[in-house]
Enzyme design. Sequence first.
Site, PDB file in Angstrom:
ATOM      1  N   ARG A  61      35.714  35.202  33.390  1.00 11.01           N
ATOM      2  CA  ARG A  61      34.353  35.332  33.877  1.00 11.01           C
ATOM      3  C   ARG A  61      33.839  36.774  33.928  1.00 11.01           C
ATOM      4  O   ARG A  61      32.753  37.074  33.425  1.00 11.01           O
ATOM      5  CB  ARG A  61      34.219  34.748  35.293  1.00 11.01           C
ATOM      6  CG  ARG A  61      34.002  33.270  35.333  1.00 11.01           C
ATOM      7  CD  ARG A  61      34.675  32.687  36.532  1.00 11.01           C
ATOM      8  NE  ARG A  61      36.099  32.793  36.323  1.00 11.01           N
ATOM      9  CZ  ARG A  61      36.811  31.867  35.657  1.00 11.01           C
ATOM     10  NH1 ARG A  61      36.230  30.790  35.223  1.00 11.01           N
ATOM     11  NH2 ARG A  61      38.110  32.040  35.444  1.00 11.01           N
ATOM     12  N   THR A  62      34.607  37.644  34.544  1.00 13.44           N
ATOM     13  CA  THR A  62      34.077  38.988  34.782  1.00 13.44           C
ATOM     14  C   THR A  62      33.841  39.707  33.459  1.00 13.44           C
ATOM     15  O   THR A  62      32.789  40.325  33.238  1.00 13.44           O
ATOM     16  CB  THR A  62      35.049  39.788  35.671  1.00 13.44           C
ATOM     17  OG1 THR A  62      35.389  38.970  36.781  1.00 13.44           O
ATOM     18  CG2 THR A  62      34.428  41.076  36.159  1.00 13.44           C
ATOM     19  N   LYS A  90      52.044  52.039  24.954  1.00 14.29           N
ATOM     20  CA  LYS A  90      52.885  53.188  24.574  1.00 14.29           C
ATOM     21  C   LYS A  90      53.054  54.149  25.736  1.00 14.29           C
ATOM     22  O   LYS A  90      53.553  55.255  25.573  1.00 14.29           O
ATOM     23  CB  LYS A  90      52.247  53.939  23.396  1.00 14.29           C
ATOM     24  CG  LYS A  90      52.065  53.112  22.146  1.00 14.29           C
ATOM     25  CD  LYS A  90      51.355  53.959  21.079  1.00 14.29           C
ATOM     26  CE  LYS A  90      50.833  53.090  19.951  1.00 14.29           C
ATOM     27  NZ  LYS A  90      49.848  53.813  19.130  1.00 14.29           N
ATOM     28  N   ARG A 112      38.901  46.678  34.898  1.00 16.90           N
ATOM     29  CA  ARG A 112      39.765  45.821  35.729  1.00 16.90           C
ATOM     30  C   ARG A 112      41.187  46.357  35.567  1.00 16.90           C
ATOM     31  O   ARG A 112      41.644  46.598  34.445  1.00 16.90           O
ATOM     32  CB  ARG A 112      39.703  44.365  35.302  1.00 16.90           C
ATOM     33  CG  ARG A 112      40.747  43.539  36.047  1.00 16.90           C
ATOM     34  CD  ARG A 112      40.563  42.059  35.871  1.00 16.90           C
ATOM     35  NE  ARG A 112      39.417  41.594  36.635  1.00 16.90           N
ATOM     36  CZ  ARG A 112      39.138  40.306  36.847  1.00 16.90           C
ATOM     37  NH1 ARG A 112      39.928  39.373  36.354  1.00 16.90           N
ATOM     38  NH2 ARG A 112      38.093  39.944  37.537  1.00 16.90           N
ATOM     39  N   HIS A 140      36.543  43.685  44.659  1.00 17.01           N
ATOM     40  CA  HIS A 140      35.918  43.126  43.446  1.00 17.01           C
ATOM     41  C   HIS A 140      34.412  43.088  43.758  1.00 17.01           C
ATOM     42  O   HIS A 140      33.823  42.021  43.913  1.00 17.01           O
ATOM     43  CB  HIS A 140      36.490  41.724  43.209  1.00 17.01           C
ATOM     44  CG  HIS A 140      36.221  41.150  41.851  1.00 17.01           C
ATOM     45  ND1 HIS A 140      35.325  41.689  40.960  1.00 17.01           N
ATOM     46  CD2 HIS A 140      36.744  40.054  41.219  1.00 17.01           C
ATOM     47  CE1 HIS A 140      35.299  40.957  39.863  1.00 17.01           C
ATOM     48  NE2 HIS A 140      36.159  39.966  39.992  1.00 17.01           N
TER      49      HIS A 140
HETATM   50  N1   CP Z   1      36.127  35.564  39.435  1.00 13.64           N
HETATM   51  C1   CP Z   1      36.809  36.256  38.521  1.00 13.64           C
HETATM   52  O1   CP Z   1      37.075  37.460  38.674  1.00 13.64           O
HETATM   53  O2   CP Z   1      37.196  35.554  37.410  1.00 13.64           O
HETATM   54  P1   CP Z   1      37.985  36.147  36.171  1.00 13.64           P
HETATM   55  O3   CP Z   1      39.338  36.562  36.663  1.00 13.64           O
HETATM   56  O4   CP Z   1      38.050  35.054  35.159  1.00 13.64           O
HETATM   57  O5   CP Z   1      37.223  37.350  35.682  1.00 13.64           O
END
Ligand code: CP
Length: 503
Positions: A61-62, A90, A112, A140
């Site tokens: 999603r993100t 590496k 991320r 998040h």
């Molecule tokens: N909600 C969320 O962060 O989903 P993903 O891990 O799929 O990005």
Amino acid sequence: MALFRRGLIDIHSLSPEGILSILELARRLKEALARRDIPGYKLGRDRDMLVALLFYENSTRTRSSFEIAALRLGLQVTGFGSIEGSSVKKGESLAHTLDMFDAYQCDAVILRHPLDGAAKLASNRVGIPVFNAGDGKRQHPTQTILDLFTILERHGRLDHLHIGLSGDLKYGRTAHTLALALTLFPGNTLHLNAPANLAMPAAITDLARARGTEVVLHTSLERMVPELDIFYQTRIQRERMPDPMEFEEAKKAGVFTLDLMDRTRPGFGLMHPLPIDKALPGILPELDDHPGALYKTQAGNGVPTRMAQLALALGLADDHIAGAQREIDSSDSFLTTLPVSRKPVREGVSIRPIRDRGVVIDHLRPYAESLLARLLKLEERGDIYRAATVRSVKRPENIKGMLMIEDRALTEAELALVAALSPGARVNRIVNSQVIEKLALALPDTIAGIESLHCPNSGCVSRPEHREHVAPSFVKMGPDTVACTWCDHVMNTRELFSSLSRI
Ligand code: CP
């Protein structure tokens, strides 16, 4: 106007007005998307702008909603969705990888990463906006913006709501960030339900209560759910658990069923940041098409909310933003000069007083004096000193540490070290058996540059074993409470210095 140009690392940097301002822009963008009103949402128009998506952890999603958000705005995207196939494999550090995307003249980074505080490192490293797309178990914040948007759509407000958070509240960064954001709005009640080993960190519940948010702990979904306006279920984060037994205990987390949905209030909304683990579902699939299940709409809201954030960060919606980001006041005054009574140094105390000139550090935390002597490198310098934990002469119930150093005054950096180790300490400067200066020390606003002092959170990006070469630093949260600048781990000064005491 350009307050938001830094991206979004941390929900703490946003004011309630700033959040509402982002949500209002997102609402306009969502309407424009629904109408396929291209000029209404393609804010990038003919500008040549490139967004780097750097995903060190899995995501559906993100990553895709940020990518779609960038493309819908008319921006271009680059980066990687996995470290497989990248030079991270590496051994390249995060800082060097970021330098590349800076050198390629990207306009924003979406990151991320599995380490707590990685997004802050990125923001400090590159001069372009950085968005935290999830850093370890910490925060998040762009998920929280879409969660708030979904709650606002459902209830028309973000205040005076009963919000239930359930599942993995220890490692779940979405639950941490949403709980923190809800404390910014008045009258909210947080209802928490988690297995004992996956409880919400005390630092978050303490902060919520300090801000006037009621926090109610539950052990049964049956009793909790009927009280709620929103139920926010989270996945058990088995990939973050160092001990397999922790996962076995975590399996006791409650499951949301159709039966529970039947007991909810009018207007109730069932949310989940997704993904749902099909082997251990926190919400049963029978709820997927229920009108009270918001999680598909919630995920869809990732696009307009992330469009709004990118647009604000890249200056594509400057007409919209005002006051979105907090300004942090950093006036540090950890030293207070106290009046001096010109009496001769007292005889008959537990250790021999300084008779000629030197410094007496008093009211240290018990047993802190030997660590302080080591940090001040007294033996290496050949200083003459005496250190002891003693009973106070005036108040025998008080036990305190004392350190007396002959022929010595402390520099400001050394005073800051004493203040960090033992806030509340007093420092007396002695000349000719007279106290000529008396200082009371409070915890400094920032603590940095102390040799071998590291954050105790093993997942923190600043820990030396992660080899990201991040200098540890800590910020004051209360009279004896600090938080790691990078990962937000909240602790008192005893915990902060405990690893040094063991050396
Ligand atoms: N909600 C969320 O962060 O989903 P993903 O891990 O799929 O990005």
